[in-house]
Design a protein around this motif. Sequence first.
Motif, mmCIF file in Angstrom:
data_model
loop_
_atom_site.group_PDB
_atom_site.id
_atom_site.type_symbol
_atom_site.label_atom_id
_atom_site.label_comp_id
_atom_site.label_asym_id
_atom_site.label_seq_id
_atom_site.Cartn_x
_atom_site.Cartn_y
_atom_site.Cartn_z
ATOM 1 N N HIS A 53 -28.126 2.102 11.210
ATOM 2 C CA HIS A 53 -28.128 2.626 12.571
ATOM 3 C C HIS A 53 -27.236 3.857 12.667
ATOM 4 C CE1 HIS A 53 -24.032 1.398 13.690
ATOM 5 N NE2 HIS A 53 -24.234 0.310 12.969
ATOM 6 N N ALA A 56 -24.027 0.817 9.374
ATOM 7 C CA ALA A 56 -24.075 2.221 9.781
ATOM 8 C C ALA A 56 -24.769 3.051 8.718
ATOM 9 C CB ALA A 56 -22.666 2.745 10.019
ATOM 10 N N GLY A 74 -25.390 4.233 15.595
ATOM 11 C CA GLY A 74 -24.539 3.910 16.732
ATOM 12 C C GLY A 74 -25.362 3.346 17.872
ATOM 13 N N SER A 75 -24.754 3.294 19.043
ATOM 14 C CA SER A 75 -25.390 2.625 20.176
ATOM 15 C C SER A 75 -26.381 3.510 20.918
ATOM 16 C CB SER A 75 -24.306 2.150 21.164
ATOM 17 O OG SER A 75 -23.536 3.255 21.630
ATOM 18 N N ARG A 76 -26.385 4.796 20.674
ATOM 19 C CA ARG A 76 -27.274 5.701 21.403
ATOM 20 C C ARG A 76 -28.676 5.674 20.793
ATOM 21 N NH1 ARG A 76 -24.241 9.018 24.747
ATOM 22 N NH2 ARG A 76 -22.004 9.013 24.279
ATOM 23 N N ILE A 77 -29.676 5.699 21.656
ATOM 24 C CA ILE A 77 -31.071 5.753 21.216
ATOM 25 C C ILE A 77 -31.524 7.204 21.293
ATOM 26 C CG2 ILE A 77 -33.391 4.865 21.553
ATOM 27 C CD1 ILE A 77 -31.323 2.745 20.822
ATOM 28 N N PRO A 121 -32.165 0.976 15.378
ATOM 29 C CA PRO A 121 -31.039 0.660 16.274
ATOM 30 C C PRO A 121 -30.828 -0.848 16.367
ATOM 31 C CG PRO A 121 -32.494 2.288 17.270
ATOM 32 C CD PRO A 121 -33.208 1.776 16.052
ATOM 33 N N GLY A 122 -29.555 -1.239 16.478
ATOM 34 C CA GLY A 122 -29.227 -2.650 16.654
ATOM 35 C C GLY A 122 -28.921 -3.378 15.362
ATOM 36 N N THR A 123 -29.066 -2.728 14.233
ATOM 37 C CA THR A 123 -28.697 -3.358 12.967
ATOM 38 C C THR A 123 -27.186 -3.278 12.782
ATOM 39 O OG1 THR A 123 -29.047 -1.295 11.783
ATOM 40 C CG2 THR A 123 -30.911 -2.785 11.942
ATOM 41 N N HIS A 124 -26.682 -3.940 11.743
ATOM 42 C CA HIS A 124 -25.230 -4.060 11.563
ATOM 43 C C HIS A 124 -24.644 -2.991 10.653
ATOM 44 C CE1 HIS A 124 -25.246 -7.874 13.673
ATOM 45 N NE2 HIS A 124 -26.198 -8.324 12.870
#
Length: 239
Positions: A215, A179, A217-220, A174-177
């Motif tokens: 990643h 997708a 998206g923003s959800r963990i 998570p948090g990488t650029h």
Amino acid sequence: MNLALLFDEDFIADDQVVLRGRRRQHLETVLKAQSGDQVPVGRVGGLMGTGTLKHLDDREARLAVCLNMPPPEPLPLTLILAMPRPKMFRRVLQTCAALGVKDIWLINAYKVEKSFWQTPWLQEDQLRENLALGLEQACDTLMPNVHIRKLFKPFVEDELPGLMDGRRGLVAHPGTHTACPAHLAEPATLCIGPEGGFIPYEVDKIIEAGAEAVHLGSRILRVETAVPVLVSRLYDSCG
């Protein structure tokens, strides 16, 4: 149990098997099978087909089997998985087997607690049982291979580059650029971290071995959720 998975020790003849324990009970209590009924069956590592129930009592079920259909194609995916918490490990194993993942590497990471490696679910018979449950769910016979590596750095430096050679390497972080890619038509090696993720040092080492960080998206997501989401995103054939 959508398919009764047959092991070599179940066969009493080339076309006759005897089932005991969980599988016999399933025939009796869930399927309500009676003499003459046919059920889907498949031999581990081999063909699938039908089994005709010949005898059922409180100890065993005897079936005549006809195996004439190939199992589904395996996914061209190698899964590198930081050892999950034992309470979710069984579910993750079953999910991997059901999705068609055949090459699973369990590795250590900073956020993997030492006690995780003491779980009885890592014993060979327990691994086989949980993988079998996944195969039975998906109607598959090809048993996944599970490799255990308890030292992170030697694995990443000495073995991981070879597992990515000629394949697309990915590490979910998570948090990488970038997708996570979708609809792959090529082999891939996917690395998934523990609860809380890989630490930056670990991500850097995996990238050095040939992976790119991606990643969802923003959800963990929990590991037990991230595994099926990532695998099904990469390959349409497991959906």
